[in-house]
Structure formats: C-alpha cells, structure tokens
Design a protein around this motif. Structure first.
Motif, PDB file in Angstrom:
ATOM      1  N   ALA A 218     105.226 -16.600 -50.346  1.00  0.00           N
ATOM      2  CA  ALA A 218     104.282 -16.937 -51.425  1.00  0.00           C
ATOM      3  C   ALA A 218     104.804 -18.177 -52.134  1.00  0.00           C
ATOM      4  CB  ALA A 218     104.168 -15.775 -52.402  1.00  0.00           C
ATOM      5  N   ALA A 219     103.913 -18.906 -52.762  1.00  0.00           N
ATOM      6  CA  ALA A 219     104.319 -20.108 -53.505  1.00  0.00           C
ATOM      7  C   ALA A 219     105.405 -19.731 -54.511  1.00  0.00           C
ATOM      8  CB  ALA A 219     103.110 -20.689 -54.231  1.00  0.00           C
ATOM      9  N   GLY A 220     106.509 -20.470 -54.479  1.00  0.00           N
ATOM     10  CA  GLY A 220     107.584 -20.260 -55.443  1.00  0.00           C
ATOM     11  C   GLY A 220     108.600 -19.207 -55.044  1.00  0.00           C
ATOM     12  N   PHE A 221     108.318 -18.448 -53.995  1.00  0.00           N
ATOM     13  CA  PHE A 221     109.238 -17.340 -53.627  1.00  0.00           C
ATOM     14  C   PHE A 221     110.597 -17.880 -53.172  1.00  0.00           C
ATOM     15  CE2 PHE A 221     110.755 -13.353 -52.361  1.00  0.00           C
ATOM     16  CZ  PHE A 221     111.141 -13.351 -51.030  1.00  0.00           C
ATOM     17  N   LEU A 222     110.588 -18.809 -52.247  1.00  0.00           N
ATOM     18  CA  LEU A 222     111.865 -19.342 -51.750  1.00  0.00           C
ATOM     19  C   LEU A 222     112.602 -20.104 -52.849  1.00  0.00           C
ATOM     20  CD1 LEU A 222     110.769 -20.574 -48.186  1.00  0.00           C
ATOM     21  CD2 LEU A 222     111.905 -18.410 -48.798  1.00  0.00           C
ATOM     22  N   GLU A 223     111.844 -20.827 -53.660  1.00  0.00           N
ATOM     23  CA  GLU A 223     112.467 -21.545 -54.782  1.00  0.00           C
ATOM     24  C   GLU A 223     113.160 -20.551 -55.724  1.00  0.00           C
ATOM     25  OE1 GLU A 223     109.181 -24.071 -53.213  1.00  0.00           O
ATOM     26  OE2 GLU A 223     109.513 -21.934 -53.636  1.00  0.00           O
ATOM     27  N   ALA A 224     112.517 -19.415 -55.939  1.00  0.00           N
ATOM     28  CA  ALA A 224     113.100 -18.379 -56.821  1.00  0.00           C
ATOM     29  C   ALA A 224     114.386 -17.841 -56.214  1.00  0.00           C
ATOM     30  CB  ALA A 224     112.099 -17.253 -57.042  1.00  0.00           C
ATOM     31  N   LEU A 225     114.394 -17.619 -54.900  1.00  0.00           N
ATOM     32  CA  LEU A 225     115.617 -17.113 -54.254  1.00  0.00           C
ATOM     33  C   LEU A 225     116.753 -18.124 -54.403  1.00  0.00           C
ATOM     34  CD1 LEU A 225     114.320 -15.538 -50.898  1.00  0.00           C
ATOM     35  CD2 LEU A 225     114.617 -14.458 -53.146  1.00  0.00           C
ATOM     36  N   ARG A 226     116.417 -19.392 -54.255  1.00  0.00           N
ATOM     37  CA  ARG A 226     117.425 -20.439 -54.406  1.00  0.00           C
ATOM     38  C   ARG A 226     117.987 -20.451 -55.829  1.00  0.00           C
ATOM     39  NH1 ARG A 226     121.272 -22.548 -51.696  1.00  0.00           N
ATOM     40  NH2 ARG A 226     122.010 -21.049 -53.212  1.00  0.00           N
ATOM     41  N   GLN A 227     117.136 -20.316 -56.779  1.00  0.00           N
ATOM     42  CA  GLN A 227     117.562 -20.362 -58.191  1.00  0.00           C
ATOM     43  C   GLN A 227     118.348 -19.109 -58.577  1.00  0.00           C
ATOM     44  OE1 GLN A 227     114.996 -18.824 -60.866  1.00  0.00           O
ATOM     45  NE2 GLN A 227     116.647 -19.052 -62.368  1.00  0.00           N
ATOM     46  N   ILE A 228     117.871 -17.942 -58.145  1.00  0.00           N
ATOM     47  CA  ILE A 228     118.555 -16.674 -58.502  1.00  0.00           C
ATOM     48  C   ILE A 228     119.954 -16.628 -57.882  1.00  0.00           C
ATOM     49  CG2 ILE A 228     118.518 -14.156 -58.233  1.00  0.00           C
ATOM     50  CD1 ILE A 228     115.389 -14.441 -58.086  1.00  0.00           C
ATOM     51  N   THR A 229     120.059 -17.003 -56.594  1.00  0.00           N
ATOM     52  CA  THR A 229     121.378 -16.940 -55.939  1.00  0.00           C
ATOM     53  C   THR A 229     122.350 -17.919 -56.601  1.00  0.00           C
ATOM     54  OG1 THR A 229     120.425 -18.411 -54.246  1.00  0.00           O
ATOM     55  CG2 THR A 229     120.649 -16.071 -53.675  1.00  0.00           C
ATOM     56  N   LYS A 230     121.853 -19.097 -56.953  1.00  0.00           N
ATOM     57  CA  LYS A 230     122.728 -20.062 -57.634  1.00  0.00           C
ATOM     58  C   LYS A 230     123.211 -19.497 -58.960  1.00  0.00           C
ATOM     59  CE  LYS A 230     121.898 -24.707 -55.836  1.00  0.00           C
ATOM     60  NZ  LYS A 230     120.789 -25.622 -55.595  1.00  0.00           N
ATOM     61  N   GLU A 231     122.273 -18.940 -59.703  1.00  0.00           N
ATOM     62  CA  GLU A 231     122.619 -18.379 -61.014  1.00  0.00           C
ATOM     63  C   GLU A 231     123.734 -17.335 -60.911  1.00  0.00           C
ATOM     64  OE1 GLU A 231     118.265 -18.250 -63.153  1.00  0.00           O
ATOM     65  OE2 GLU A 231     119.365 -16.348 -62.927  1.00  0.00           O
ATOM     66  N   HIS A 232     123.726 -16.563 -59.841  1.00  0.00           N
ATOM     67  CA  HIS A 232     124.650 -15.432 -59.708  1.00  0.00           C
ATOM     68  C   HIS A 232     125.843 -15.718 -58.804  1.00  0.00           C
ATOM     69  CE1 HIS A 232     122.309 -12.370 -61.924  1.00  0.00           C
ATOM     70  NE2 HIS A 232     121.267 -13.087 -61.538  1.00  0.00           N
ATOM     71  N   GLY A 233     126.005 -16.973 -58.413  1.00  0.00           N
ATOM     72  CA  GLY A 233     127.160 -17.328 -57.556  1.00  0.00           C
ATOM     73  C   GLY A 233     127.098 -16.679 -56.193  1.00  0.00           C
TER      74      GLY A 233
END
Ligand code: KE4
Length: 424
Positions: A218-233
């Motif tokens: 879905a639009a934004g899904f992969l971007e969200a995964l990239r952002q969440i994983t970065k946030e949590h190391g």
C-alpha cells in the motif's frame, strides 16, 4: 488433452519422492489434477511428456524473465561447463557477477552468493542478528522467505497452498523469536516494536508480496517500515528473491525508491541455475565469516556454471533495458483482458494474480478468503486452452520478454472468453 505419459510418470515418481515432487507446489494438488511432466522449454513455451505445448506464465517461478533457454544464457553456461562444473574455490566470474549486481543495487555494498533463496533469506536474518546482537525478527503473515525453520511461520506459497501455516518438525524454540505482523499494516509493526523495545534485529519483507498471490505494498507501507526500523535501530531486509531484477533493473528497491539494509536475491540472479545472493551495508556484511563471527558457507556457492547463467542474464537485461517497458505493456494487457471478463487482478509490473474473491486483496486474511475451488477451475480452463499458469491461488503469474505480442493476444482472447458463471 492427453496427459497419459505425465500420469504414468507421476505414478512412478510417487514411489520415490513425497507426493512425486521435489517441491510441493508442483504437485498440482490444489488444482485437482495430476502434475504435468515437462520435457523441454524454449522461449515462452513449455512442452510436456505428451507433447502438449503451453504458453508458460510460471517461468519456473520467476527466473525465466528472458524466456526459456535463451541462447546467450545457454552459450555462457556451456562455455563455463567445459572448464569444469565446480571448483570449490574462488574464480573470477564471481567478481564479475558481484559487480553487475552492485551496479544495479548499490545498497548491496558487500554480498555473498549461495545456492537458493532459502539460504539467502536465512543468512540475511542471521547477519542481521549477528550485527545487532538482537534475537527477534518480524515477518509478515503470508510472506514466504524459503523453508528455514525460523521463517516457516504463517508463510505463503506452498504453505498456504497446502494449508500448513506452520510446518511440523519445527521446534517452538526455532520460532519463538519470530514475530508476525500484518502486511500493509504499519501499525501492527509499530505495536511489535513497542512491545519488544530494543529486542528486534530486523524486519524481513517481500517488498511486493507474491506468495499469498500478488499483494502490492500500500502507498507509504514500505516507507513506514524504513522509518520504523531506523527509529528502533533495527535492520530492514528486502526479500527480493522474486522482485529482484523483475520490477526494474534495480528490483523493488529501485522501483519503490526505498533502500534496505540487507537484500536477498534469487531466481533471476541465477538465470535459471541454483544461485542466490544476500548482501547489503558493508559494516553488516563484514560480520560474516571469515571476516566476522556470523558463520555461513556452501559447497556450491558461487558455482561457475550458475554464475555464468546469472551473469549472462543480467548482461542481457542490461543491454536491453526496454524489456521492462515491454513487460509492463504486455502485463497490463493481460490484466485488462482478465478484468474485462469480470476477474479481480492484483498486479505489480510483470507479476500478477487473478483472485477469486469479491473483496480487495490487500493482506493475508483477504487472500485466504479467496475461493480456491474457483481458482482451480480457472487454472484448468487456461490449461485446456494451452496456457500454463500458477497451479495455486497463492502464487504469481510471471510474464517474460519471450512472450510475443501474438502470445499475449492469444492469452487475452482466452481470458476474455472466460466467464465465471460458465465455469464456477
Ligand atoms: P528458494 O529456496 O525456493 O530458491 O527460494 C525461497 C524463496 C524466498 N523468498 C521468496 C520471496 C520466494 O518467493 C521464494 C520461493 N518462491 C517459491 C514460489 N513462490 C518457489 C517455488 C517452490 O517453492 O517450488
């Protein structure tokens, strides 16, 4: 359609191999017929033991993006084989293939060749755990990353086809660190990171799911995964075994513009031979033996003949970038024809699935609700009309560069004639 020779071969095969097959999805069990035994393949066609000819939209589950038995690939493999099949030692071809991969996928700063997508995904997860010193990983229900113990949880592909969501023979200890999220639901990922703060090594995802049938992000899904994983190391692992070199020259990471930390490749990268790859950020891959303490090895890793097939395939794709626009055009025509017959199609580039359900298919739950009986009738209708597509609702159709306009016209004609009421 005469399938007597295939049926006789199937009888014999069942004496030696479970279900008579070397991979479950080939057994045709979910489409209610004995499997075909293929004798040869060339271009867009496969030929079975009874001399039936089919337009092939399985393409060996993805490797066949150039079509079967491409002359340049065959010649490269023949040349390599004349020098010996395997050395168990370094050879220059590995470097050349690594360079070609890195040119198309710069995120793969360092990589390691293995022999299957299962090995690639399994090793990427091990590298992620070794690099982060964390044990838990997140995968998505319905995604399939091969059959390594820790990833055989609510998987797609043959697990879904044969309704074995969690394989027997996998001790609880092997999967206790595997957390499940819902594909296209970033909140389900956030919730796991909140619940297991500091414990999650990586998220592994099919950037376009193709093992519950095709379910695009879905639009934004992969971007969200990239952002969440970065946030949590944590690390983001793209399982591009199917999408690599298929969605674009640089795979899904180029197609969607998301840079993962690690990538698993298979299928196309081996050009039809047993070769797969995992790789990513140099600092992560430097944890892999013999540089680091993450152990991974393989007798036939980087096999010269397989490297030759992969190299020839990537070179051919590189020499003809127009292939991707042509694949898009051909695939769009197939989708339009299927939809004109009232069928629901999920498509991402030259990957597509006809789903037998009235609801949109955006995740595992929706895919599972599909009418597999109706899909089986669809599969057999196509087969009787000379078109070979995935023998499972939970797989993808693959289009190749060898599918001519006439092949696509023929397929569209058969799809347009298909009416659900007549065949359900
Ligand atoms: P292999 O070990 O089968 O080479 O790759 C495992 C794998 C890993 N990741 C993804 C995204 C995959 O799709 C696969 C394997 N794909 C299946 C078809 N959906 C292979 C066909 C089969 O299992 O016979």
């Amino acid at each position: 359609m005469n399938t007597q020779k295939s049926e006789a071969l199937y009888e014999r095969a069942q004496q030696f191999m479970p279900g008579g097959v070397n991979s479950p999805v080939r057994a045709f069990r979910s489409v209610g017929r004995a499997p075909l035994f293929i004798e040869r393949a060339a271009g867009s066609r496969i030929y079975d033991a009874d001399s039936n000819v089919f337009l092939d939209y399985v393409c060996s589950w993805g490797p066949g993006i150039l079509g079967h038995a491409h002359p340049a690939v065959l010649e490269a493999v023949q040349r390599a084989c004349e020098k010996g099949l395997t050395f168990g030692a370094c050879h220059a071809g590995e470097i050349e293939l690594a360079e070609l991969i890195q040119e198309q996928m710069p995120s793969m700063e360092m990589l390691r060749m293995v022999s299957s997508g299962t090995e690639a995904a399994m090793s990427a997860v091990r590298a992620a755990r070794g690099f982060t010193h964390r044990d838990r990983i997140i995968k998505f229900e319905g995604c399939y990353h091969g059959h390594s113990d820790g990833l055989l949880v609510r998987g797609g592909s043959g697990l879904l086809t044969h309704a074995i969501p969690d394989s027997a023979g996998v001790p609880a200890g092997c999967t206790e660190n595997t957390l499940l999220a819902v594909y296209n639901d970033a909140d389900s990922v956030r919730a796991l990171f909140d619940a297991y703060r500091g414990e999650i090594a990586a998220v592994i995802v099919e950037p376009c799911a193709a093992n519950m049938g095709v379910v695009p992000p879905a639009a934004g899904f992969l971007e969200a995964l990239r952002q969440i994983t970065k946030e949590h190391g944590a690390l983001l692992i793209f399982d591009e075994v199917i999408t690599g070199f298929r969605l674009s020259p640089g795979g899904a990471q180029q197609y969607y513009g998301i840079t993962p930390d690690l990538t698993a490749l298979g299928k196309i990268v081996g050009g039809g031979m047993p070769l797969a790859v995992y790789g990513g950020r140099r600092e992560i891959m430097e944890c892999v033996a013999p540089l680091g303490s993450v152990y991974q090895a393989g007798t036939l890793s980087g096999n010269p003949a397989a490297v030759a097939a992969g190299t020839a395939t990537l070179r051919e794709l590189g020499a003809h970038p127009e292939i991707y626009a042509l694949l898009e055009q051909k695939s769009a025509r197939l989708q339009e024809a299927a939809e004109s017959a009232g069928l629901r199609v999920n498509r991402c580039g030259s990957l597509m699935t006809v789903f037998f359900t009235d609801a949109p298919v955006t995740d595992f739950a929706a895919a599972k609700a599909a009418d597999t009986g109706a899909y089986a009738r669809f599969f057999n209708y196509l087969l009787e009309n000379g078109i070979y597509t995935a023998p499972s609702q939970f797989e993808a159709m693959f289009v190749s560069a060898a599918h001519s306009d006439a092949d696509i016209d023929r397929t569209c004609e058969v799809l347009r004639q298909y009416t659900r009421c007549a065949t359900t």
